[in-house]
Design an enzyme around this catalytic site. Structure first.
Site, PDB file in Angstrom:
ATOM      1  N   ASP A  65      23.432   5.587  22.086  1.00 44.38           N
ATOM      2  CA  ASP A  65      23.047   4.298  22.435  1.00 44.38           C
ATOM      3  C   ASP A  65      24.021   3.380  20.546  1.00 44.38           C
ATOM      4  O   ASP A  65      24.145   2.994  20.204  1.00 44.38           O
ATOM      5  CB  ASP A  65      22.440   3.227  22.821  1.00 44.38           C
ATOM      6  CG  ASP A  65      21.953   2.959  24.795  1.00 44.38           C
ATOM      7  OD1 ASP A  65      22.960   3.671  24.846  1.00 44.38           O
ATOM      8  OD2 ASP A  65      21.279   2.403  25.095  1.00 44.38           O
ATOM      9  N   TYR A  67      23.610  -0.423  19.019  1.00 42.39           N
ATOM     10  CA  TYR A  67      22.926  -1.182  18.661  1.00 42.39           C
ATOM     11  C   TYR A  67      22.954  -1.963  20.008  1.00 42.39           C
ATOM     12  O   TYR A  67      24.149  -2.736  20.466  1.00 42.39           O
ATOM     13  CB  TYR A  67      22.743  -2.098  17.176  1.00 42.39           C
ATOM     14  CG  TYR A  67      22.765  -0.680  16.274  1.00 42.39           C
ATOM     15  CD1 TYR A  67      21.864  -0.184  16.155  1.00 42.39           C
ATOM     16  CD2 TYR A  67      23.725  -0.648  15.379  1.00 42.39           C
ATOM     17  CE1 TYR A  67      21.112   1.076  15.487  1.00 42.39           C
ATOM     18  CE2 TYR A  67      23.332   0.049  14.365  1.00 42.39           C
ATOM     19  CZ  TYR A  67      21.811   1.044  13.670  1.00 42.39           C
ATOM     20  OH  TYR A  67      22.194   2.466  12.925  1.00 42.39           O
ATOM     21  N   PHE A  78      25.668   4.196  14.130  1.00 43.70           N
ATOM     22  CA  PHE A  78      24.945   4.146  13.492  1.00 43.70           C
ATOM     23  C   PHE A  78      24.945   3.623  12.416  1.00 43.70           C
ATOM     24  O   PHE A  78      24.584   3.011  11.743  1.00 43.70           O
ATOM     25  CB  PHE A  78      24.576   5.774  12.603  1.00 43.70           C
ATOM     26  CG  PHE A  78      23.468   6.879  13.313  1.00 43.70           C
ATOM     27  CD1 PHE A  78      22.379   6.374  13.478  1.00 43.70           C
ATOM     28  CD2 PHE A  78      23.890   7.553  13.916  1.00 43.70           C
ATOM     29  CE1 PHE A  78      21.045   7.256  13.959  1.00 43.70           C
ATOM     30  CE2 PHE A  78      23.442   8.932  14.378  1.00 43.70           C
ATOM     31  CZ  PHE A  78      22.193   8.815  14.895  1.00 43.70           C
ATOM     32  N   HIS A 187      15.780  13.269  14.760  1.00 49.09           N
ATOM     33  CA  HIS A 187      15.978  11.880  14.596  1.00 49.09           C
ATOM     34  C   HIS A 187      15.520  11.285  13.277  1.00 49.09           C
ATOM     35  O   HIS A 187      14.087  10.973  12.979  1.00 49.09           O
ATOM     36  CB  HIS A 187      15.561  10.831  15.655  1.00 49.09           C
ATOM     37  CG  HIS A 187      16.781   9.856  16.097  1.00 49.09           C
ATOM     38  ND1 HIS A 187      16.577   8.558  15.429  1.00 49.09           N
ATOM     39  CD2 HIS A 187      18.019   9.714  16.763  1.00 49.09           C
ATOM     40  CE1 HIS A 187      17.144   8.320  15.942  1.00 49.09           C
ATOM     41  NE2 HIS A 187      18.279   8.472  15.824  1.00 49.09           N
TER      42      HIS A 187
END
Length: 221
Positions: A65, A67, A78, A187
């Site tokens: 997703d 942020y 990221f 992750h």
């Protein structure tokens, strides 16, 4: 449907834009932007593609997703805008990068410098409602980004795919591992990374070694 996206990607994804699911997705996204605060800003929804054209793509880093906090999302997985505090996952990415290649931890979490070198920073879902993680999932974005991944896998050779966490690894099932390098790790979010399987993965050095082997220039991470 006329979608404003970088030309080399548009040529390859035009058939997706004509499918019913994409029309439904566009209607949903327009309504969300009209009635709610949504990230990233509309002009940056396809920023990953603008910064990294198809022909330039050498590495793909899959996120989930955008942020959902104010001024964070900028259309690159990221990555955050200059001047924004680095989220925990990005801090762990930079820590692993430092441990792997000795790269000094950057002051800014803006990863445009990676994108312009050929790193496609692709989220599975390209929009999100403010402060509501996952709010735009299962509306059509995943089908679109699946098509992007398959397009890269089918039409290119020697691409490095970095799949961090089970979600990215499941999404990467369409990648032909015989003609690309598929790197998998936990992750980088603290909840996952601190359990082991993230730190020490050495994905950045492995990627560069593979790119050089393929006759391509390495990424200046």
């Amino acid at each position: 449907m006329n979608v404003k996206i970088e030309a080399s990607w548009k040529a390859r994804l035009n058939q997706e834009f004509e499918k019913p699911y994409f029309s439904n997705l566009v209607s949903f996204v327009k309504e969300e932007y009209a009635n709610h605060t949504v990230y990233p800003p509309g002009k940056l929804i396809f920023n990953a593609f603008e910064q990294c054209p198809f022909d330039n793509t050498k590495v793909v880093i899959l996120g989930q997703d955008p942020y959902h906090g104010a001024r964070q999302a900028m259309g690159l997985s990221f990555s955050v805008n200059d001047g924004i505090a680095q989220p925990p996952s990005l801090i762990n990415i930079f820590r692993e990068l430092h441990d792997d290649l000795g790269v000094a931890v950057p002051v800014s979490g803006n990863l445009e410098r990676w994108a312009t070198q050929g790193v496609l920073l692709l989220n599975a879902t390209l929009t999100v409602r403010a402060n509501t993680a996952g709010s735009h999932q299962k509306k059509g974005w995943e089908q679109f980004t699946d098509a992007v991944i398959k397009c890269i896998s089918d039409e290119k050779e020697g691409v490095v795919f970095m799949l961090w966490g089970k979600y990215a690894q499941d999404k990467g099932a369409v990648i032909d591992a015989k003609k690309h390098l598929v790197l998998k790790a936990k992750h980088p979010s603290p909840m996952s990374a601190n359990q082991g399987g993230w730190f020490g993965n050495k994905h950045f050095s492995q990627a560069n070694a593979y790119l050089v082997q393929q006759g391509k220039s390495p990424i200046a991470w």
